[in-house]
Design a protein around this motif. Structure first.
Motif, PDB file in Angstrom:
ATOM      1  N   SER A 138       1.842   2.000  -3.513  1.00  0.00           N
ATOM      2  CA  SER A 138       0.767   2.603  -4.311  1.00  0.00           C
ATOM      3  C   SER A 138       0.578   4.072  -3.957  1.00  0.00           C
ATOM      4  O   SER A 138       0.355   4.904  -4.835  1.00  0.00           O
ATOM      5  CB  SER A 138      -0.535   1.824  -4.123  1.00  0.00           C
TER       6      SER A 138
ATOM      7  N   GLU B 235       0.829  -1.205   0.000  1.00  0.00           N
ATOM      8  CA  GLU B 235       0.000   0.000   0.000  1.00  0.00           C
ATOM      9  C   GLU B 235       0.866   1.259   0.000  1.00  0.00           C
ATOM     10  O   GLU B 235       0.512   2.253  -0.626  1.00  0.00           O
ATOM     11  CB  GLU B 235      -0.945   0.002   1.206  1.00  0.00           C
TER      12      GLU B 235
ATOM     13  N   LEU C 211       3.444   6.037  -5.621  1.00  0.00           N
ATOM     14  CA  LEU C 211       3.214   6.250  -7.051  1.00  0.00           C
ATOM     15  C   LEU C 211       2.138   7.307  -7.288  1.00  0.00           C
ATOM     16  O   LEU C 211       2.267   8.138  -8.195  1.00  0.00           O
ATOM     17  CB  LEU C 211       2.828   4.935  -7.726  1.00  0.00           C
ATOM     18  N   LEU C 212       1.099   7.309  -6.481  1.00  0.00           N
ATOM     19  CA  LEU C 212       0.059   8.327  -6.611  1.00  0.00           C
ATOM     20  C   LEU C 212       0.619   9.716  -6.311  1.00  0.00           C
ATOM     21  O   LEU C 212       0.339  10.688  -7.024  1.00  0.00           O
ATOM     22  CB  LEU C 212      -1.109   8.012  -5.672  1.00  0.00           C
TER      23      LEU C 212
END
Length: 174
Positions: A150, A147, A153-154
């Motif tokens: 992710s 998580e 990357l966001l």
């Protein structure tokens, strides 16, 4: 010499040469293309290790998603030759020297290492290559780092959009 060893040396040569060209290339688009080739050759190494799932995920994630993000960043930043800061020759020479020393150290480590021969492995019968086993490990033991990746990357995507945003001028053109 076995065919697997020949393929390994071929892939290693491609990986090292394209990694060097990624760093040394002046054109950012060419650097991104060299990086994609390097990613594909690393996926070939995974195939040699009989890790097909890892090779495919590597191609999808790195060669696909991350490189698309890099290319969008490069295109949005609109890097031109006129805006590029020219580095002095001593800096480029220093980079080549550091890379050469790093390659020599890695070569010395590989030459002096004792590889494990295939018949020395203790097999317990578990299949760690199956998608079911990988899914259980990813979503149980490594859920938090998964998580975090992710979210990272966001954040990188949002940062890219904010950095590429043009400043508004005081007057509107009508």
């Amino acid at each position: 010499m076995s065919p697997i060893l020949i393929i390994f040396y071929f892939l290693a040569a491609i990986t090292l040469s394209t990694a060097f060209l990624t760093i040394y290339s002046r054109n950012p688009i060419h650097s991104a293309i060299y990086l994609v080739i390097s990613f594909f050759s690393i996926a070939g190494h995974y195939l040699l290790f009989n890790a097909q799932f890892l090779a495919l995920v590597h191609i999808i994630v790195y060669s696909g998603a991350i490189m698309v993000l890099f290319l969008f960043t490069i295109m949005l930043m609109n890097l031109n030759k006129e805006d590029e800061v020219h580095k002095p020759r001593i800096t480029r020479l220093g980079a080549v020297v550091v890379m050469s020393i790093t390659c020599l150290v890695l070569l010395a480590i590989f030459v002096n290492s004792n590889p494990i021969v295939a018949n020395e492995y203790d097999s317990n019968g578990n299949d760690f290559q199956s998608i079911k086993a990988l899914g259980k490990i990813l979503l149980n033991e490594y859920m938090v780092p998964f998580e975090f990746a992710s979210v990272l990357l966001l954040t990188a995507m949002i940062g890219t959009v904010l950095l590429s945003k043009k400043e508004k001028t005081g007057k509107k053109n009508e």
